[in-house]
Design a protein around this motif. Sequence first.
Motif, PDB file in Angstrom:
ATOM      1  N   THR A 568       0.835  -1.206   0.000  1.00 44.68           N
ATOM      2  CA  THR A 568       0.000   0.000   0.000  1.00 44.68           C
ATOM      3  C   THR A 568       0.865   1.250   0.000  1.00 44.68           C
ATOM      4  OG1 THR A 568      -1.754  -1.182   1.182  1.00 44.68           O
ATOM      5  CG2 THR A 568      -1.827   1.232   1.216  1.00 44.68           C
ATOM      6  N   LEU A 569       1.888   1.265   0.846  1.00 44.08           N
ATOM      7  CA  LEU A 569       2.796   2.414   0.927  1.00 44.08           C
ATOM      8  C   LEU A 569       3.519   2.643  -0.399  1.00 44.08           C
ATOM      9  CD1 LEU A 569       4.276   4.575   2.699  1.00 44.08           C
ATOM     10  CD2 LEU A 569       5.922   2.778   3.282  1.00 44.08           C
ATOM     11  N   THR A 570       3.902   1.554  -1.056  1.00 46.94           N
ATOM     12  CA  THR A 570       4.691   1.658  -2.289  1.00 46.94           C
ATOM     13  C   THR A 570       3.835   1.604  -3.558  1.00 46.94           C
ATOM     14  OG1 THR A 570       5.054  -0.759  -2.306  1.00 46.94           O
ATOM     15  CG2 THR A 570       6.689   0.587  -1.160  1.00 46.94           C
ATOM     16  N   ARG A 571       2.531   1.624  -3.404  1.00 52.56           N
ATOM     17  CA  ARG A 571       1.631   1.367  -4.531  1.00 52.56           C
ATOM     18  C   ARG A 571       1.892   2.263  -5.736  1.00 52.56           C
ATOM     19  NH1 ARG A 571      -4.642   3.022  -5.357  1.00 52.56           N
ATOM     20  NH2 ARG A 571      -3.530   4.939  -5.872  1.00 52.56           N
ATOM     21  N   ASP A 572       1.924   3.572  -5.536  1.00 49.73           N
ATOM     22  CA  ASP A 572       2.018   4.480  -6.683  1.00 49.73           C
ATOM     23  C   ASP A 572       3.353   4.344  -7.405  1.00 49.73           C
ATOM     24  OD1 ASP A 572      -0.516   5.304  -6.138  1.00 49.73           O
ATOM     25  OD2 ASP A 572       0.050   7.226  -5.252  1.00 49.73           O
ATOM     26  N   GLU A 573       4.428   4.120  -6.651  1.00 53.99           N
ATOM     27  CA  GLU A 573       5.724   3.910  -7.299  1.00 53.99           C
ATOM     28  C   GLU A 573       5.740   2.583  -8.058  1.00 53.99           C
ATOM     29  OE1 GLU A 573       8.703   5.678  -7.558  1.00 53.99           O
ATOM     30  OE2 GLU A 573       7.434   7.363  -6.962  1.00 53.99           O
ATOM     31  N   ASN A 574       5.102   1.573  -7.500  1.00 53.19           N
ATOM     32  CA  ASN A 574       5.044   0.284  -8.189  1.00 53.19           C
ATOM     33  C   ASN A 574       4.245   0.378  -9.488  1.00 53.19           C
ATOM     34  OD1 ASN A 574       6.467  -0.764  -6.025  1.00 53.19           O
ATOM     35  ND2 ASN A 574       4.625  -1.467  -4.963  1.00 53.19           N
ATOM     36  N   VAL A 575       3.175   1.149  -9.464  1.00 54.81           N
ATOM     37  CA  VAL A 575       2.391   1.382 -10.679  1.00 54.81           C
ATOM     38  C   VAL A 575       3.257   2.062 -11.743  1.00 54.81           C
ATOM     39  CG1 VAL A 575       0.480   2.718 -11.650  1.00 54.81           C
ATOM     40  CG2 VAL A 575       0.144   1.432  -9.541  1.00 54.81           C
ATOM     41  N   ALA A 576       4.014   3.074 -11.307  1.00 53.42           N
ATOM     42  CA  ALA A 576       4.878   3.794 -12.259  1.00 53.42           C
ATOM     43  C   ALA A 576       5.986   2.887 -12.792  1.00 53.42           C
ATOM     44  CB  ALA A 576       5.465   5.030 -11.596  1.00 53.42           C
ATOM     45  N   ASP A 577       6.503   1.975 -11.944  1.00 48.04           N
ATOM     46  CA  ASP A 577       7.512   1.020 -12.424  1.00 48.04           C
ATOM     47  C   ASP A 577       6.921   0.074 -13.476  1.00 48.04           C
ATOM     48  OD1 ASP A 577       9.604   2.007 -10.926  1.00 48.04           O
ATOM     49  OD2 ASP A 577       9.407   0.545  -9.304  1.00 48.04           O
ATOM     50  N   LEU A 578       5.692  -0.372 -13.244  1.00 42.84           N
ATOM     51  CA  LEU A 578       5.033  -1.228 -14.225  1.00 42.84           C
ATOM     52  C   LEU A 578       4.819  -0.472 -15.528  1.00 42.84           C
ATOM     53  CD1 LEU A 578       3.641  -3.821 -15.075  1.00 42.84           C
ATOM     54  CD2 LEU A 578       1.565  -3.046 -13.874  1.00 42.84           C
ATOM     55  N   ALA A 579       4.379   0.768 -15.419  1.00 40.93           N
ATOM     56  CA  ALA A 579       4.200   1.601 -16.610  1.00 40.93           C
ATOM     57  C   ALA A 579       5.532   1.789 -17.332  1.00 40.93           C
ATOM     58  CB  ALA A 579       3.615   2.955 -16.216  1.00 40.93           C
ATOM     59  N   ALA A 580       6.603   1.905 -16.570  1.00 39.44           N
ATOM     60  CA  ALA A 580       7.932   2.124 -17.158  1.00 39.44           C
ATOM     61  C   ALA A 580       8.295   1.019 -18.134  1.00 39.44           C
ATOM     62  CB  ALA A 580       8.980   2.203 -16.041  1.00 39.44           C
ATOM     63  N   VAL A 581       8.136  -0.219 -17.687  1.00 38.50           N
ATOM     64  CA  VAL A 581       8.500  -1.357 -18.539  1.00 38.50           C
ATOM     65  C   VAL A 581       7.525  -1.484 -19.708  1.00 38.50           C
ATOM     66  CG1 VAL A 581       8.829  -3.848 -18.598  1.00 38.50           C
ATOM     67  CG2 VAL A 581       9.610  -2.535 -16.618  1.00 38.50           C
ATOM     68  N   GLU A 582       6.246  -1.309 -19.447  1.00 41.19           N
ATOM     69  CA  GLU A 582       5.253  -1.415 -20.517  1.00 41.19           C
ATOM     70  C   GLU A 582       5.542  -0.418 -21.638  1.00 41.19           C
ATOM     71  OE1 GLU A 582       1.258  -2.806 -18.037  1.00 41.19           O
ATOM     72  OE2 GLU A 582       1.722  -0.677 -18.224  1.00 41.19           O
ATOM     73  N   LEU A 583       5.769   0.838 -21.259  1.00 44.04           N
ATOM     74  CA  LEU A 583       5.928   1.887 -22.264  1.00 44.04           C
ATOM     75  C   LEU A 583       7.264   1.783 -22.989  1.00 44.04           C
ATOM     76  CD1 LEU A 583       4.445   4.852 -20.198  1.00 44.04           C
ATOM     77  CD2 LEU A 583       3.341   3.600 -22.068  1.00 44.04           C
ATOM     78  N   ALA A 584       8.334   1.500 -22.250  1.00 40.91           N
ATOM     79  CA  ALA A 584       9.655   1.417 -22.879  1.00 40.91           C
ATOM     80  C   ALA A 584       9.726   0.233 -23.839  1.00 40.91           C
ATOM     81  CB  ALA A 584      10.741   1.318 -21.818  1.00 40.91           C
ATOM     82  N   PHE A 585       9.111  -0.892 -23.458  1.00 37.91           N
ATOM     83  CA  PHE A 585       9.135  -2.058 -24.348  1.00 37.91           C
ATOM     84  C   PHE A 585       8.315  -1.795 -25.604  1.00 37.91           C
ATOM     85  CE2 PHE A 585       8.023  -6.340 -25.813  1.00 37.91           C
ATOM     86  CZ  PHE A 585       9.289  -6.915 -25.845  1.00 37.91           C
ATOM     87  N   ASP A 586       7.203  -1.092 -25.464  1.00 35.64           N
ATOM     88  CA  ASP A 586       6.395  -0.723 -26.620  1.00 35.64           C
ATOM     89  C   ASP A 586       7.187   0.200 -27.548  1.00 35.64           C
ATOM     90  OD1 ASP A 586       4.305  -0.245 -28.391  1.00 35.64           O
ATOM     91  OD2 ASP A 586       3.381   1.273 -27.120  1.00 35.64           O
ATOM     92  N   ALA A 587       7.892   1.174 -26.943  1.00 39.47           N
ATOM     93  CA  ALA A 587       8.683   2.103 -27.756  1.00 39.47           C
ATOM     94  C   ALA A 587       9.782   1.373 -28.508  1.00 39.47           C
ATOM     95  CB  ALA A 587       9.286   3.188 -26.864  1.00 39.47           C
ATOM     96  N   LEU A 588      10.466   0.444 -27.833  1.00 40.83           N
ATOM     97  CA  LEU A 588      11.517  -0.335 -28.500  1.00 40.83           C
ATOM     98  C   LEU A 588      10.935  -1.199 -29.608  1.00 40.83           C
ATOM     99  CD1 LEU A 588      14.409  -1.451 -28.723  1.00 40.83           C
ATOM    100  CD2 LEU A 588      13.805  -3.100 -26.923  1.00 40.83           C
TER     101      LEU A 588
END
Length: 670
Positions: A568-588
């Motif tokens: 719960t404490l780390t939720r928003d950062e974990n969401v952003a980390d998931l978005a990081a991989v999703e978006l970067a892999f799509d861009a590549l």
Amino acid sequence: MPIQKPLVAALAASLALVLAASDADAQRRAAKKPTTPAITACSDFYGFVNKDWLTANTVVSGTGAVSALGQLQQRALLQQRSLLDDAVLNPQNDVQKLLGDFWASGLDEAAVERDGAQPIASLVSRINAIKRSKDVAPSIAALHQVGIPVVFNFTADLDLADLTRHVGYFSQGGLGLPDPAYYTREDADTRALLGRYTEYVEKILQLTGTAPDQLKADMQQVIDLETRIARASKPITSLRDPRENYALVPVAGFAKQFRQLQLADFLQAQGVSDDSVSMANQDYFTQVDALVRTLKPAQWKVYLRYQIGRAMAPYLSKDFRDADFQFNGRVLRGQSAPPIRDVQVLDAINRAAGPMLAREYVARYLPATTRSRADTIAGEVRTALGRAVDRNSWMSDAARAEARAKLEKLTIEIGAPARDLDYTVQPMGRTSFGSNMLIASTWHHREEMRRIGRGNADRRWDVLPQQPALAYDLAHNRLIVSAAALQAPVLDMEQDTAAQYGSFGALVGHELSRAVDTRGRLVDAAGAVRTWWTPQDESAFNARAGQLAVQYSAYDYPAATGLKVNGTLTRDENVADLAAVELAFDALSTAQPELDNATRESFFRSWAALWREQLSPETATQAASTSVQAPGQWRANGPLVNQPAFAETFKCKAGNAMLRKAEEQVSIWR
């Protein structure tokens, strides 16, 4: 790398031979013991990729942490030192000459000792010349001009009603203790702290000229005045919300409203001509104005002289620095020893002349090819986020349209801000570090004041280019990438393109996702502060984020015995980390449509290498309850277990730790 002595090496080899031949039975018994399964890509990708680094970089109890990104910060500091060393020996321009003199004067401890309190002598003389109450306000204004804020704070910051400009903010201040409550609370710990503070006040007063037989009385004068200021102050907890500190008021009536503080003249002295400023706590200034009228000028003289000594103590001779460390370092911050001298001096230069050092740092350490590569990757990740907004299933049409509009206006700033600073500064020498600190602080204050009233708020960064940073600036809808961040492990120009997307591209995705997520929803495409998500958007997002929180809450916290990650404490950062991989892999994948397996592997390995870290048990235990970021192992692995492309690349199978069932996988932008 340490050089091993021949005798030590020979003894070590001999010992190894003895142990190998001493007990064959013991070897056979050991061979029968169960062995720990080998780490594989599909059991613990983080451990698999970072095995050698984790072995080479260990920490012991009480030593804190070591990490790849921490090592990047250390490298940036070494680069700054190298630049300053060269500026001492062979300056190439006027700014380098200033920086070289500043650096050399700080490292010459013998000169600092000879200088003693001389750098502040003229300031102290001005304060000692106060005779009447009307002399107090001009002295306050003069100290603010040299970067020593006394009695109150006055800073340049965003106009919350118009994010394109800065306004001047008047706010409470003037205290030596960090919380106004420390002056009035009666509990034993607070009383003990106040007792230590009175010792510090006495020491600074002694060093700035108070006679021994007058020390106790002068100290009581300082404590009395600061206590009065503290009683006029709001609780520190009420100052955390920027909106509570914002109230635009006209300055036209200041001459009559604050006769003793002479705030209209104060603004003129700071070079501020705007017709309005923010003053959220007018009652504070009314009460302090009354103190100038009712307290004797002699008490103000003692207080202001102490404030000069307190502010400048870290930059003067050893007796000043020792007094500063004993209270501010040891008592308030819990430090066991002060930083080494070059660390202190570099910190001072960044504090007072950071933009000067930034200009030279960018020129030396940010090649045009690196800047161009960063700009290209960041732009492609932004485009990937646009595609993700178009195809995602949880956003409403209205929110999707607003998100698209924000992304169309989103700008990317690489290396350094576009500034219009005036580097004209009074010449420095190499004989007085304290005097140079005042020269630089005066310049810094002047440039800060020049921001007020102009429509150039977007020309300011909250970080210096020589500090490694990637950040989404919510107020100005832009991505900021500092020059210092554009090196390994974030953007390693010696690595292949896929690795660069897996590290730098992913960090860009992490930050850009903030433009349209639960944080970005608070400011719309026009820059207005409003919530542009519908309740249904928020509910849908929270459902996905909640699933991710459950996943992370099941992970053991490395190095912390018996603790789990607080999902719960780390939720928003974990969401952003998931978005990081999703978006970067799509861009590549879009940039290189025919991705082979080796290229995919390189992408994921680079992501995992970003988060390598070792924590001491104490650091891990504290972080488990306070950090909004998951530990490195789970920043690396957590997003990957939700990526079908990862399992496909490394051929993970059902039952492997790095492969979640399809129905358990969480996606935000995939």
